[in-house]
Enzyme design. Structure first.
Site, PDB file in Angstrom:
ATOM      1  N   ASP A 264      15.414  11.013  -9.350  1.00  0.00           N
ATOM      2  CA  ASP A 264      16.746  11.584  -8.967  1.00  0.00           C
ATOM      3  C   ASP A 264      16.667  11.631  -7.297  1.00  0.00           C
ATOM      4  O   ASP A 264      16.494  10.833  -6.364  1.00  0.00           O
ATOM      5  CB  ASP A 264      17.233  12.680  -9.703  1.00  0.00           C
TER       6      ASP A 264
ATOM      7  N   LYS B 291       2.843   4.481  -0.997  1.00  0.00           N
ATOM      8  CA  LYS B 291       3.058   5.341  -2.183  1.00  0.00           C
ATOM      9  C   LYS B 291       4.048   6.404  -2.191  1.00  0.00           C
ATOM     10  O   LYS B 291       4.080   7.115  -1.334  1.00  0.00           O
ATOM     11  CB  LYS B 291       1.565   6.061  -2.309  1.00  0.00           C
TER      12      LYS B 291
ATOM     13  N   HIS C 137       0.837  -1.420   0.053  1.00  0.00           N
ATOM     14  CA  HIS C 137      -0.060   0.078  -0.117  1.00  0.00           C
ATOM     15  C   HIS C 137       0.767   1.197  -0.034  1.00  0.00           C
ATOM     16  O   HIS C 137       0.427   2.243   0.073  1.00  0.00           O
ATOM     17  CB  HIS C 137      -0.824  -0.094   1.358  1.00  0.00           C
TER      18      HIS C 137
END
Length: 513
Positions: free
Chosen positions: A180, A175, A173
């Protein structure tokens, strides 16, 4: 609770992995939260490197710009990648950037690593996997796609539970979107709704190589214990790695725990050494040494006024850092402090509910009204989920009233025509302050799933800088402006009617959504 008994076979026993307990909060300023570095690495940065975004469109446009300008690495962890035109545009951006990187040098340094959930990413004939296979085929040396499969979905359970419902057992789950040395932390997935009209939260941390390295290593670690997508749409584990649902569960969880904790502990050691070399030396009267140290590492850096603490929660692997820190924050918030807590799915754990109802701080809890719940209008059993959330909310509200806490603990419902609500996190305002000095932002929803089933990550951002505090305050205000205060009259509205079968079933299934 009967639901606990039902879930017992699915849960791995907790493994004690944290030896350093949180110390008491120091009495003054943002530094009262330095106890968090007993558990995780502390990254001191300048507040000028942090930017708070407010809209799905801004988030989507930033993703495209960041992909197009990436030179060394693109690391993206999400629940899934959608299959619409906007998602295809993101994939096209990746292809274009990879293509360009090959042309510039002949052999490119650019690496793309994508981590998704196996069950959610495999749902349907056209899915996250089919979206990404062309990249794997075109750039096999540069692109890696890892699909995390929970070790709790195995055997008979895996055989019997159909697609979609199998996602209730446990998910990847997290995110994190990293380009870079720039990192976007959010609760948003890579899907068109999250790019258009599904409200979430998003923070960009720029030019922060140490933070980018940490999240790259974290995603790599989870990727190493995940299934690797192949060019022919098959999956396989890395050589010598225990299989998540065919291999020994305890052995798999132990390896996963070790890999993730290595990332956390090695980053913590690195940051402690850096901290000792620079920031602490000035307190010991060796400011010259600190100056020399910072000059040696590429010119003098401004003293940090903002601190980033990554908080990881992976209960299947016995890692419960986010839970420990969140519980401590709720426990230690003093009388007069205000906590604004938001979740798209109001289904707090019993521990969090007890702390909110039993501590001294004021709470303003923002949650989704039924119409902006992501499951609103869904087909089949999923269509009843908003009603189940209404029932859970009503029970909590009744408890608040029973304890005469309505002044101290207030519920507010987000409502916005044509939108859904997915924002999660909290803002902490110290007693007597009009601005927050701490926010939590990332993937956890403060519910049972976040704490016990899924892999989650968020960051605590602590800042002394007034301009960044103002940004965070405006973000909070903007979300809460679209809300109305919940009262007993709220539950008398026709759209709040909860059928008897939903009331009976909710206590049994509330730990699965």
């Amino acid at each position: 609770r009967s639901s606990w008994l039902l879930l017992a076979p699915l849960l791995t026993p907790p493994v004690p992995v944290i030896t350093a307990p949180p110390c008491s909060l120091c009495p003054e300023g943002a530094h009262r939260f330095q106890w968090i570095r007993n558990l995780v690495p502390e990254f001191g940065i300048s507040s000028s490197h942090v930017k708070v975004l407010s809209s799905p469109t801004e988030f989507y446009e930033l993703l495209k710009v960041q992909i197009k300008t990436a030179k060394q690495r693109v690391v993206m962890a999400s629940l899934y990648l959608g299959t619409g035109l906007l998602e295809q545009e993101l994939v096209d951006c990746l292809e274009e950037t990879l293509e360009k990187s090959l042309q510039t040098k002949g052999s490119s340094n650019l690496r793309v690593s994508i981590l998704l959930d196996y069950t959610r990413g495999s749902r349907g004939r056209k899915n996250s996997r089919t979206m990404l296979i062309p990249l794997l085929q075109r750039f096999p040396e540069q692109v890696r796609v890892s699909l995390f499969h929970t070790p709790n979905l195995r055997g008979l359970l895996k055989l019997l539970i159909p697609e979609r419902f199998n996602e209730t057992i446990g998910l990847q789950h997290i995110k994190v979107y990293l380009f870079d040395d720039n990192v976007i932390l959010s609760g948003a997935n890579l899907s068109d709704l999250y790019f258009t009209n599904r409200q979430d939260r998003y923070v960009l941390i720029q030019d922060s190589p140490e933070i980018a390295d940490f999240f790259t290593e974290l995603v790599d670690a989870i990727g190493d214990v995940s299934l690797q997508l192949q060019q022919d749409d098959t999956v396989q584990m890395m050589e010598g790695m225990v299989h998540p649902y065919q291999g020994d569960k305890a052995a798999y969880c132990e390896i996963a725990n070790r890999r993730v904790m290595e990332v956390i502990n090695s980053a913590r050691t690195r940051q402690e050494l850096l901290h000792a070399k620079t920031f602490h030396s000035s307190q010991q009267g060796s400011s010259l040494l600190a100056q020399q140290g910072s000059q040696a590492s590429g010119g003098p850096k401004p003293e940090p006024d903002t601190w980033i603490y990554p908080l990881i929660q992976m209960k299947p692997f016995g890692i419960q850092i986010d839970e420990m820190v969140t519980e401590t924050l709720l426990t230690e918030a003093e009388r007069g402090a205000r906590i604004y807590l938001t979740t798209g799915y109001f289904n707090l754990t019993q521990a969090y509910m007890d702390l909110i109802l039993g501590t001294r701080a004021e709470y303003r809890i923002l949650l989704a009204s039924p119409e902006v719940n992501g499951f609103f209008g869904a087909k089949g059993v999923a269509g009843a989920i908003p009603a189940a959330y209404v029932y859970i909310e009503h029970q909590f509200y009744n408890e608040v009233c029973y304890l005469h806490q309505q002044e101290r603990v207030q519920l507010q419902e987000y409502s916005r025509a044509g939108w859904t609500f997915h924002a999660k996190g909290l803002w902490l305002y110290l007693a007597g302050s009009d601005l927050p000095c701490l926010t939590l932002i990332g993937s956890p929803n403060f519910g049972y799933r976040s704490v016990h089933r899924d892999l989650e990550a968020q960051v605590a951002i602590v800042t002394e800088n007034k301009a960044l505090q103002q940004q965070l305050h405006q973000e909070q205000e903007q979300l809460y402006l679209c809300s109305g205060v919940v009262s007993s009259a709220t539950f008398e509205q026709p759209n709040r009617y909860v059928k008897l079968w939903v009331k009976l079933v909710t206590p049994l299934i509330k730990n699965f959504f």
